[in-house]
Scaffold this motif. Structure first.
Motif, mmCIF file in Angstrom:
data_model
loop_
_atom_site.group_PDB
_atom_site.id
_atom_site.type_symbol
_atom_site.label_atom_id
_atom_site.label_comp_id
_atom_site.label_asym_id
_atom_site.label_seq_id
_atom_site.Cartn_x
_atom_site.Cartn_y
_atom_site.Cartn_z
ATOM 1 N N ILE A 54 -49.531 -32.526 24.515
ATOM 2 C CA ILE A 54 -49.879 -31.313 23.744
ATOM 3 C C ILE A 54 -48.677 -31.144 22.617
ATOM 4 N N ALA A 55 -47.473 -31.464 22.971
ATOM 5 C CA ALA A 55 -46.488 -31.326 21.961
ATOM 6 C C ALA A 55 -46.732 -32.230 20.781
ATOM 7 N N GLN A 56 -47.223 -33.366 20.849
ATOM 8 C CA GLN A 56 -47.578 -34.306 19.825
ATOM 9 C C GLN A 56 -48.466 -33.582 18.805
ATOM 10 N N HIS A 57 -49.604 -32.947 19.399
ATOM 11 C CA HIS A 57 -50.504 -32.447 18.402
ATOM 12 C C HIS A 57 -49.809 -31.246 17.836
ATOM 13 N N ILE A 58 -48.672 -30.446 18.359
ATOM 14 C CA ILE A 58 -48.046 -29.338 17.863
ATOM 15 C C ILE A 58 -47.406 -29.982 16.632
ATOM 16 N N VAL A 59 -46.664 -30.860 17.053
ATOM 17 C CA VAL A 59 -45.761 -31.469 15.953
ATOM 18 C C VAL A 59 -46.589 -31.888 14.795
ATOM 19 N N THR A 60 -47.826 -32.640 14.996
ATOM 20 C CA THR A 60 -48.607 -32.773 13.792
ATOM 21 C C THR A 60 -49.003 -31.539 13.009
ATOM 22 N N GLN A 61 -49.332 -30.644 13.723
ATOM 23 C CA GLN A 61 -49.572 -29.277 12.940
ATOM 24 C C GLN A 61 -48.621 -28.693 12.205
ATOM 25 N N LEU A 62 -47.600 -28.817 12.834
ATOM 26 C CA LEU A 62 -46.321 -28.098 12.322
ATOM 27 C C LEU A 62 -45.968 -29.018 10.812
ATOM 28 N N LEU A 63 -45.855 -30.352 10.913
ATOM 29 C CA LEU A 63 -45.450 -31.196 9.792
ATOM 30 C C LEU A 63 -46.661 -30.983 8.881
ATOM 31 N N GLU A 64 -47.713 -30.879 9.158
ATOM 32 C CA GLU A 64 -48.697 -30.526 8.006
ATOM 33 C C GLU A 64 -48.386 -29.206 7.219
ATOM 34 N N GLN A 65 -47.765 -28.317 7.941
ATOM 35 C CA GLN A 65 -47.438 -27.118 7.242
ATOM 36 C C GLN A 65 -46.001 -27.053 6.865
ATOM 37 N N ASN A 66 -45.516 -28.326 6.766
ATOM 38 C CA ASN A 66 -44.063 -28.371 6.193
ATOM 39 C C ASN A 66 -43.081 -27.720 6.853
ATOM 40 N N TYR A 67 -43.118 -27.559 8.174
ATOM 41 C CA TYR A 67 -42.125 -27.042 8.987
ATOM 42 C C TYR A 67 -41.017 -28.268 9.303
ATOM 43 N N LYS A 68 -39.666 -27.780 9.558
ATOM 44 C CA LYS A 68 -38.701 -28.682 9.907
ATOM 45 C C LYS A 68 -38.706 -28.399 11.567
ATOM 46 N N ILE A 69 -38.747 -29.897 12.088
ATOM 47 C CA ILE A 69 -38.754 -29.625 13.632
ATOM 48 C C ILE A 69 -37.417 -30.640 14.232
ATOM 49 N N ILE A 70 -37.006 -29.826 15.346
ATOM 50 C CA ILE A 70 -36.068 -30.661 16.201
ATOM 51 C C ILE A 70 -36.624 -30.761 17.515
ATOM 52 N N GLY A 71 -37.012 -31.855 17.939
ATOM 53 C CA GLY A 71 -37.773 -32.100 19.103
ATOM 54 C C GLY A 71 -36.695 -32.826 20.153
ATOM 55 N N THR A 72 -37.052 -32.809 21.399
ATOM 56 C CA THR A 72 -36.317 -33.458 22.413
ATOM 57 C C THR A 72 -37.277 -34.263 23.207
ATOM 58 N N ALA A 73 -36.733 -35.187 23.741
ATOM 59 C CA ALA A 73 -37.187 -36.249 24.633
ATOM 60 C C ALA A 73 -36.221 -36.656 25.686
ATOM 61 N N ARG A 74 -36.615 -37.545 26.677
ATOM 62 C CA ARG A 74 -35.968 -37.926 27.927
ATOM 63 C C ARG A 74 -35.009 -39.339 27.644
ATOM 64 N N SER A 75 -35.417 -39.819 26.594
ATOM 65 C CA SER A 75 -34.281 -41.257 26.386
ATOM 66 C C SER A 75 -34.667 -41.401 24.976
ATOM 67 N N GLN A 76 -33.447 -42.320 24.443
ATOM 68 C CA GLN A 76 -33.688 -42.744 22.950
ATOM 69 C C GLN A 76 -34.770 -43.600 22.781
ATOM 70 N N ALA A 77 -35.006 -44.263 23.608
ATOM 71 C CA ALA A 77 -36.363 -45.179 23.315
ATOM 72 C C ALA A 77 -37.503 -44.440 23.310
ATOM 73 N N LYS A 78 -37.799 -43.354 23.895
ATOM 74 C CA LYS A 78 -38.992 -42.468 23.640
ATOM 75 C C LYS A 78 -38.760 -41.752 22.043
ATOM 76 N N ILE A 79 -37.729 -41.469 21.703
ATOM 77 C CA ILE A 79 -37.460 -40.860 20.542
ATOM 78 C C ILE A 79 -37.781 -41.892 19.462
ATOM 79 N N ASP A 80 -37.035 -43.047 19.563
ATOM 80 C CA ASP A 80 -37.231 -43.905 18.724
ATOM 81 C C ASP A 80 -38.988 -44.410 18.496
ATOM 82 N N GLY A 81 -39.833 -44.414 19.410
ATOM 83 C CA GLY A 81 -41.085 -44.859 19.440
ATOM 84 C C GLY A 81 -41.945 -43.405 18.529
#
Length: 342
Positions: free
Chosen positions: A12-39
């Motif tokens: 769900i969160a990835q779709h939220i990120v997509t919609q927010l970026l389309e509306q030019n929001y700045k986003i700070i996200g979290t993930a459980r590992s740096q590998a997930k973040i890099d991906g």
């Protein structure tokens, strides 16, 4: 000002990120590992409006402290989507209850400690299982609404993975509403909760189609790869498209009338037979390869149990949800295209 999204790599969160970026929001996200973040950053083309932080274990009540403190002056909205959703465990407290409840309590406490003056809206991803009593699902006279809660307690939910998950969602959401009530005057944010039923729909990125998908979409994936003589599972539930769930999160940030609301996201009822009907009717490549069952005997054509009355949520949100046919078609098309079958 930024939007803080816990569990930003989730379905769900990835779709939220997509919609927010389309509306030019700045986003700070979290993930459980740096590998997930890099991906994830790579998938979003290293968009400068998306930054990420590691939060390893939301079971720890102070898990969000460092990140919220670091960005305290920038965060205006918090979307808490991180919570376990799976049934492959017998460690109910450790794997389901504690991370769900502590993750919710912890992020609210972190906001209170470090961003009480800046955060204006908190949106929490709950679930329709926090709303309904599973024992009444097949009662055609039962009607459930946004005012209802399931009956589970910390102890009574620990009988199997499903009831433990149901309990985790109810207890986490209750904890959020109680926190807001107990801390009036100490924080300025309003709370909204999003309570979706089974969430179908395409993965945000085609490359995330794998042999095993997230819990809801795996229902469709299993059927696509089933055999003609496989039995049809007896499942009766509600459904919603992931893109509609994401949109509801974004609108809950933006619209004042959605502050303080508990929103049920449900587009209708389905059974596995209903999905099988759609697959057989809309995908000739699957004809003769998957079960047929008894066409049109499912919930899309018959009243088989309790009614979900989320008319209030639909009116507040003000947009039309996708149909079962739309969401199953899009989910299936993505899978079959990725596998080279379309």
């Amino acid at each position: 000002m930024s939007v803080f999204i816990s569990g930003a790599t989730g379905f769900i969160a990835q779709h939220i990120v997509t919609q927010l970026l389309e509306q030019n929001y700045k986003i700070i996200g979290t993930a459980r590992s740096q590998a997930k973040i890099d991906g994830l950053l790579a998938q979003f083309g290293n968009n400068p409006n998306l930054s990420m932080e590691v939060v390893e274990d939301i079971s720890e009540l102070d898990a969000f402290d460092a990140t919220i403190k670091k960005h305290s002056k920038d965060i205006k909205y918090v979307l808490h989507t991180a919570s376990p959703f799976h049934f492959e465990t017998d460690r109910y407290e450790k794997d389901l209850l504690i991370p769900a409840v502590n993750g919710t309590k912890g992020i609210l406490e972190s906001i209170q400690k470090y961003a009480a003056d800046t955060v204006e809206r908190v949106i929490i991803t709950s679930s329709i299982v926090a709303v309904f009593d599973v024992k009444k699902e097949r009662d055609i006279n039962h009607v459930l609404t946004e005012a209802d809660w399931n009956p589970y307690t910390w102890n009574t939910c620990q009988t199997n993975p499903h009831t433990a998950y149901f309990g985790s969602k109810k207890l986490a959401e209750r904890a959020a509403w109680e926190f807001v009530e107990d801390n009036k005057g100490k924080v300025k944010f309003t709370l909204s909760t999003i309570n979706p039923s089974f969430v179908f729909g395409p993965q945000n990125f085609d490359e995330d189609v794998t042999s095993r998908l997230n819990t809801s979409c795996e229902i469709v994936n299993r059927l696509i790869h089933s055999r003609p003589d496989d039995p049809i599972e007896d499942l009766y539930a509600g459904f919603i498209d992931v893109r509609d769930v994401a949109k509801a999160h974004v609108l809950s940030m933006q619209r004042s009338e959605l502050a303080g609301q508990r929103l049920i996201l449900n587009s209708g009822r389905f059974t596995i037979q209903d999905i099988v009907d759609i697959l057989n009717e809309d995908f000739p490549v699957l004809k003769g390869m998957i079960p047929v069952g008894t066409p049109h005997s499912g919930a899309q054509h018959n009243k088989l149990g309790a009614t979900i009355d989320n008319s209030r949520s639909k009116k507040l949100l003000g947009f039309k949800f996708r149909t079962l046919k739309e969401t199953i078609d899009d989910t299936t098309t993505q899978i079959l295209k990725f596998e080279g079958k379309l």
